[in-house]
Design a protein around this motif. Structure first.
Motif, short mmCIF file in Angstrom:
data_model
loop_
_atom_site.label_atom_id
_atom_site.label_comp_id
_atom_site.label_asym_id
_atom_site.label_seq_id
_atom_site.Cartn_x
_atom_site.Cartn_y
_atom_site.Cartn_z
N HIS A 1 0.83 -1.21 0.00
CA HIS A 1 0.00 0.00 0.00
C HIS A 1 0.87 1.26 0.00
N PHE B 1 2.35 1.82 -3.50
CA PHE B 1 1.37 2.37 -4.44
C PHE B 1 1.01 3.82 -4.08
N VAL C 1 0.03 -4.09 -13.91
CA VAL C 1 0.25 -5.12 -12.88
C VAL C 1 0.15 -6.53 -13.46
N THR D 1 -3.38 -8.39 -2.91
CA THR D 1 -2.93 -7.21 -3.66
C THR D 1 -3.98 -6.80 -4.69
N PHE D 2 -4.60 -7.82 -5.33
CA PHE D 2 -5.73 -7.52 -6.23
C PHE D 2 -6.86 -6.83 -5.48
N ILE E 1 -5.97 -3.28 -4.85
CA ILE E 1 -6.08 -2.51 -6.09
C ILE E 1 -7.54 -2.22 -6.42
N ASN E 2 -8.35 -3.29 -6.44
CA ASN E 2 -9.72 -3.15 -6.95
C ASN E 2 -10.67 -2.49 -5.97
N LEU F 1 -7.51 1.10 -3.93
CA LEU F 1 -6.72 2.09 -4.69
C LEU F 1 -7.50 2.70 -5.85
N LYS F 2 -8.36 1.89 -6.50
CA LYS F 2 -9.15 2.45 -7.61
C LYS F 2 -10.09 3.55 -7.12
N GLU G 1 -5.19 4.03 -11.66
CA GLU G 1 -5.72 3.18 -12.73
C GLU G 1 -4.76 2.04 -13.00
N PHE G 2 -5.34 0.89 -13.36
CA PHE G 2 -4.52 -0.32 -13.51
C PHE G 2 -4.86 -1.07 -14.78
N TYR H 1 4.18 -3.31 -11.86
CA TYR H 1 4.21 -4.01 -10.57
C TYR H 1 4.07 -5.51 -10.85
#
Ligand SMILES: *Cc1c(COP(=O)(O)O)cnc(C)c1O
Length: 379
Positions: free
Chosen positions: A79, A82, A93, A101-102, A105-106, A109-110, A115-116, A139
């Motif tokens: 974290h 990022f 990624v 980690t997914f 992200i989902n 962080l989104k 954006e990923f 990443y």
């Protein structure tokens, strides 16, 4: 100093005050400032703690970096890495990264505007095509979990550098014993130290290392601002674990190789995923960038054989999540560690329902093979 000597004598290996060879646990939240408005080395326990600092110096040294940072968990370290980026920034990624980690992200962080794009990092063209003018980082994990896919860190870092973007590698599975991403051109290494670095399944911790002064300044700021720091007791426990990483990894890897050889000859086994499998796609890269193949392996039983019955029949190897500890652990990713990934995506990524993952411990090799043999005989 060579690697195993660094594990013992690297970082800050002696307490300056007393000469204690085990750095004491400095359980203090604040530090007496003798001059008002001076610049004391220690002021507040979140900002810095001498026990944590010794651990941070040690991980920096064994990852060939300049600055190390200790966090309350691997997820907290990831974290923080990022958090170096801002809303609108785009990050490429790997598609086979840690499930948590997914989730980060989902689900987190989104929401903050990062954006990923998810790609197969074993395919350099997919990485090249995913990079846009908003991309700030790539990443990845290598080897990945649970399929032990291997990505070429040096080649990826080269692509990243040519676009002036950062490469971040989760080095949890390989450990610095086998692989130093910074030496291969990466900018940040993150670890779930909960796994091999701690090594005894008794501490949850995370680490980040860099050799870039600007990133180091950013991580120090974020570590202090977000505040998910590792406490002094856990820092001490983790340092104790790291000291024996070398001796543990040697036995972990010998055992993993022996189990691989056993499974490879057994006709109840369909596929084995292991970086040391000479028939695997990543074998040549693994040989080039890793000094050993690690001690994680996954496999599928022949169709129709009962994976559930197999794992429940094991007596020495514990059915449990996590990995990297001295005790051998087995799990079925589809039901356990990777159950949060929707089934269609999971299957598309190659993680079948009957895939079995093994974290090979440091028990006697004969006992582990005997255990697998008797469990296979039950199915
Ligand atoms: C376990 C793990 C993490 C998360 O670390 P925690 O210490 O559990 O927060 C991240 N990456 C990998 C590869 C892991 O195995």
């Amino acid at each position: 100093m060579k690697f195993n000597t660094k594990l013992i004598h690297g970082g800050i290996s002696e307490d300056k005050e007393t000469g204690a060879v085990s750095i004491p646990v400095y359980r203090s939240s604040t530090f007496h400032q003798h001059v008002l408005g001076g610049e004391p080395k220690w002021e507040y326990g979140r900002t810095g703690n001498p026990t944590r600092a010794a651990l941070e110096a040690l991980i920096a040294e064994i990852e060939d970096g300049t600055d190390g940072f200790a966090f309350a968990s691997g997820s907290a370290a990831i974290h923080a890495a990022f958090s170096l980026f801002s809303a609108g920034d785009h990050i490429v990624v790997g598609n086979d990264i840690y499930g948590g980690t997914f989730r980060l992200i989902n689900k987190v962080l989104k929401r903050f505007g990062l954006e990923f794009t998810v790609v197969d990092t074993t395919n350099l063209d997919e990485i090249r095509h995913a990079i846009t003018d908003k991309t700030v980082a790539v990443y990845l994990e290598t080897p990945t979990n649970p399929l032990l896919r291997v990505s070429d860190i040096a080649a990826i870092a080269k692509i990243a550098k040519s676009h002036d973007i950062k490469t971040i590698v989760d080095n949890t599975f390989a450990t610095p014993y086998n692989q130093n991403p910074l030496t291969l051109g990466a900018d940040i290494v993150v670890h779930s130290a909960t796994k091999y670095l701690g090594g005894h399944s008794d501490v949850v911790a995370g680490l980040a290392v860099t050799n870039d002064p600007k990133i180091a300044e950013g991580l120090a700021f974020l570590q202090n601002s977000i505040g998910s720091v590792l406490g002094p007791d856990d820092s001490w426990l983790l340092m104790r674990g790291i000291k024996t990483l070398g001796v543990r990894m040697r036995v972990h890897q010998e055992n993993a190789k022996a189990i691989y050889d056993f499974l490879d000859k057994n006709d109840k086994i369909a596929n084995i995923y292991y970086p040391g499998n000479p028939n695997s796609a990543g074998f040549e890269i693994a040989k080039k960038q890793m000094s050993g193949f690690g001690a994680m392996l996954s496999f599928e039983l022949q169709p129709g054989l009962d994976a559930k019955k197999f794992v429940e029949s094991l007596q020495i190897i514990d059915l449990a999540e996590s990995l990297g500890g001295i005790e051998s652990l087995v799990e079925i990713p589809a039901v356990m560690t990777h159950s949060s990934i929707p089934r269609d995506i999971r299957i598309k990524n190659g993680i079948k329902d009957e895939l079995i993952r093994l974290s090979v411990g440091v028990e006697d090799e004969e006992d582990l093979i005997e255990d697998i043999k008797q469990a296979l005989s039950k199915i």
